[in-house]
Enzyme design. Structure first.
Site, PDB file in Angstrom:
ATOM      1  N   GLN A 175       2.968   9.392   6.909  1.00 24.80           N
ATOM      2  CA  GLN A 175       2.738   7.949   6.824  1.00 24.80           C
ATOM      3  C   GLN A 175       3.860   7.354   5.975  1.00 24.80           C
ATOM      4  OE1 GLN A 175      -0.278   6.489   8.521  1.00 24.80           O
ATOM      5  NE2 GLN A 175       0.312   8.406   9.513  1.00 24.80           N
ATOM      6  N   ALA A 203      -7.525   0.471   7.004  1.00 28.52           N
ATOM      7  CA  ALA A 203      -6.722   1.544   7.583  1.00 28.52           C
ATOM      8  C   ALA A 203      -5.247   1.154   7.687  1.00 28.52           C
ATOM      9  CB  ALA A 203      -7.278   1.927   8.947  1.00 28.52           C
ATOM     10  N   HIS A 204      -4.444   2.085   8.152  1.00 31.05           N
ATOM     11  CA  HIS A 204      -3.001   1.861   8.185  1.00 31.05           C
ATOM     12  C   HIS A 204      -2.614   0.745   9.156  1.00 31.05           C
ATOM     13  CE1 HIS A 204      -2.497   5.550  11.129  1.00 31.05           C
ATOM     14  NE2 HIS A 204      -3.359   4.695  11.586  1.00 31.05           N
ATOM     15  N   ASN A 205      -1.613  -0.011   8.752  1.00 26.85           N
ATOM     16  CA  ASN A 205      -1.023  -1.068   9.566  1.00 26.85           C
ATOM     17  C   ASN A 205      -1.940  -2.265   9.783  1.00 26.85           C
ATOM     18  OD1 ASN A 205       0.098   1.757  10.757  1.00 26.85           O
ATOM     19  ND2 ASN A 205       1.686   0.193  10.542  1.00 26.85           N
ATOM     20  N   SER A 264      -4.271  -0.966  12.521  1.00 30.18           N
ATOM     21  CA  SER A 264      -3.503  -1.985  13.236  1.00 30.18           C
ATOM     22  C   SER A 264      -4.325  -3.199  13.632  1.00 30.18           C
ATOM     23  CB  SER A 264      -2.822  -1.399  14.478  1.00 30.18           C
ATOM     24  OG  SER A 264      -1.968  -0.329  14.096  1.00 30.18           O
TER      25      SER A 264
END
Lengths: 345, 345, 345
Positions: free
Chosen positions: C197, C238-240, C258
């Protein structure tokens, strides 16, 4: 390996012995998996087959079940509770020796009773009080003006915010946070102003708080968790919540602000309880249920729909969106059929 | 800035090169956002337009997709996995130098292999074992008698309870708690007796545990997470759960006690799995689903109802409460119409 | 006890005073519980009875409500926001004195502005920057290359991963994790390869992050939380993910990778938002709702079904599984009745 004779266990816990009192017990097991040094317990008829085949050295059971027991036995009115008490003898949870570890940072204004253990990397701020027999595992933080009651145990890396009260004989699992700020916001134009959270958290005696569970401090008054409440991991208790004595709350539950949960309530995993409502004493809320209004009468309450094969689920969900329409069409059909039947007469 | 030529990447990861091997790669990107120093990957036809327009220096893709690629390429059977391996070269996650930081508290009875890194403010208790190449970031706690397998990395502020086993090459994200007490309670009059949790947690090799995730120790036997299992943040794994190899569990999931999850199972975010049941190998449970019974056959299973405009939702929910009544009225209508049609004949 | 006269509060916060300016205020209270030294606020007609009976020394309210106020008053356009500002005077949250506690571990390559407070047992890695007025409570970790903006406060035991950015005047509650790895996995045969990541987390100014909340770093680009966003406890970002300015997210929410949440969005407790979708500005998602598709238009959206007595729930759920069948039977009935009515004509 620690060992206790059956006679010793019987006398220590006030249980009636049946069989060889000299038999040595070296551990605990389930009926199915207990070996020849283990003691097990019998919870009731659902486990009758396991009892008949157990290899346990002894079984804790009710007097009425002695006839079905193939091994030695200890007789208890409440076999599960007796089993729990015996199991404590075999618990290998690290017990810290009393004294303050040199790596701990203890403010000169903190009061630490004799016999308290403060583990490595702990931080105790000014005005904090640790009563007799308190155990702080590694990495715990007790902030200014908080009080930890006698014989309570903060397992590791627990944070207790300023001016919070923890009762006696409590157990706080790793990562628990007591006294974080409640989520108080006032609208201000497009954004928000933080509302300072001036209340505290008060935990009664014999409370257990699970790992990484969070209990927010009150906005004005306190957040209160009464005696004997047991809370599992990753639970959120918001500001001004009150939880009545001996309630038990499973993991991943969220309780919103100012909800009042009664005594002896049981809440299943991942259930949600909305704010500003009351849940009656002795209520059971099943796992993943959503409670959005007051429950005035004890009972078992549930919500949610369980899993289905994905294709069936997709069809059901599509129909769920049409439910109101379906109900209206059903009503219309009933009227039409009334008309047809009327014509026929 | 680190740079690697395409030829170097091709040879290092066993990929076929198409295009200028001297091209320097300085980072990773998506097809849409990659710049002229970046390498991207092509996952399949859904991304065909992005591939056609990419400004990436190179793209990792399957041989069959070379024709559609406007840039240099590295050919891989599994472009996503190859991308992951290349990305590791550009990972800037702090790598601790080996040795024990002077602020760490390491018991004389702990065993630390050569090459292990123990960061600041860590606590390692007696009998703990850290195998070769273990990395402990700041603030980690490894309690008495635990073992951390070779090359495992505890990122920061991880707690591993007493006597727990972490396999090799595991990654434990910040705030993770391994080996908190399971939620074991025995009724005792109005209240509860805590049932000591005598089991351990055993993580296999190559397991990842997310931030603030909690894994409880077993009550009598162990909680077991097998090789290659990946668990996201804020997940609760209760006592005596077993999770089969290579299963992947997204964030906010709760798995209740003694559930047995098979191998290669995928569980979507915030799903709940009840206790004392089995989920078959290769099952997929979608996000927010509620599993309350054993799944004997692999498949995709779902539950829950998605969002609707609030007014429609209120009507649908009201009708949901009438569903049994609606179904009975429908049945009655069918009978009445049978009668009417019978009359007509 | 701190005390402020009403006149002092009026002048300090730009409010109009009605009544005795010499009256001493020593605390805050609700209309119902405020005592004779407390100040309260009046939110509107729902609280009219409480206003009439309040024992508060003074009430903050709108000019139009002065007539109904039995006590002294401070007049504000936005009484709730004014109350929040006044309450800050009575906040007893420990304020750390500036300087680095001797037990903190600060890398020589970190940059600490004048006036910064670094509490006991903190760890600051190389390249980290703490701007003016930053407060780090006990046990905080700021990893390599991160930046904490001016006047931000990490309450206790907060972890900020490498290269992450925290804006100005942010508050991070205990146990929060900023910059854990996103859950990036690539299939590789039966198992998974971890996708490094490489992105960061960027928090804007005036962001609040709740206790034990986790915010994952981006996979390639950054995870972004814009100015003024308020996030409660035990939330997963979460990521993004991108969260627009002034959005407010209650406890136990999960937002998958995302997802793009607009500005001024409000998300109720334990709601879930799936990945790779967009939620329009000003949208409200109610508690425990499940959002699986893009919301293009602002509005209030809901899902889930509230609790029912368990027996009724069991019947409703059984019928839910038959919904598609019920709908088809309804359609068939309509056709049959059309036929019958046609015959009659």
């Amino acid at each position: 390996v620690k060992a206790h004779t059956l006679a010793e266990l019987a006398s220590r816990f006030g249980l009636d012995l049946r069989g060889d009192g000299e038999r040595r017990i070296t551990g605990m097991g389930s009926l199915e998996r207990a070996g020849p040094g283990d003691i097990a317990f019998y919870a009731g008829p659902r486990h009758a087959a396991a009892l008949a085949q157990t290899r346990a050295a002894a079984v804790i059971l009710r007097a009425g079940d002695l006839g079905a027991c193939p091994s030695a036995a200890l007789v208890a009115d409440n076999p599960h509770a007796a089993f729990a008490r015996v199991a404590a003898l075999f618990d290998r949870t690290p017990h810290l020796s009393s004294g303050v570890h040199p790596s701990a940072v203890v403010d000169a204004g903190a009061r630490i009773a004799p016999g308290v253990a403060v583990g490595p990397a702990c931080v105790i701020e000014a005005g904090a009080v640790l009563e007799e027999g308190v155990q702080l595992g590694p990495g715990c933080i007790v902030r200014a003006g908080s009080r930890i009651g006698a014989a309570s145990r903060l397992v590791a890396r627990v944070t207790v915010g300023h001016e919070c009260i923890v009762g006696r004989r409590c157990v706080l699992q790793p990562g628990a946070v007591i006294g974080s700020d409640g989520f108080g916001l006032a609208r201000d134009g497009e954004g928000w102003v933080k509302v300072p959270q001036l209340g505290r958290v008060r935990l009664g005696d014999d409370v257990e708080i699970g790992a990484n569970t969070t209990v927010d401090r009150g906005a004005l008054e306190d957040t209160v968790i009464e005696d004997g409440v047991k809370i599992d991991n990753l639970v959120q208790v918001a500001h001004n919540v009150r939880i009545g004595r001996h309630s038990a709350i499973a993991a991943c539950v969220g309780i919103a602000g100012s909800a009042h949960i009664g005594a002896r309530v049981q809440i299943g995993g991942a259930a949600g309880v909305a704010g500003h409502l009351t849940v009656a004493d002795d209520t059971v809320l099943t796992a993943m249920s959503m409670t959005t209004h007051t429950i005035a009468e004890a009972g078992v309450y549930s919500s949610g729909t369980g899993i289905m094969p994905n294709a069936l689920w997709r069809r059901s969900v599509a129909r769920f969106r049409q439910l109101d329409d379906l109900a209206r069409r059903l009503k219309a059909l009933e009227r039409r059929l009334d008309g047809v039947e009327g014509d026929d007469r």
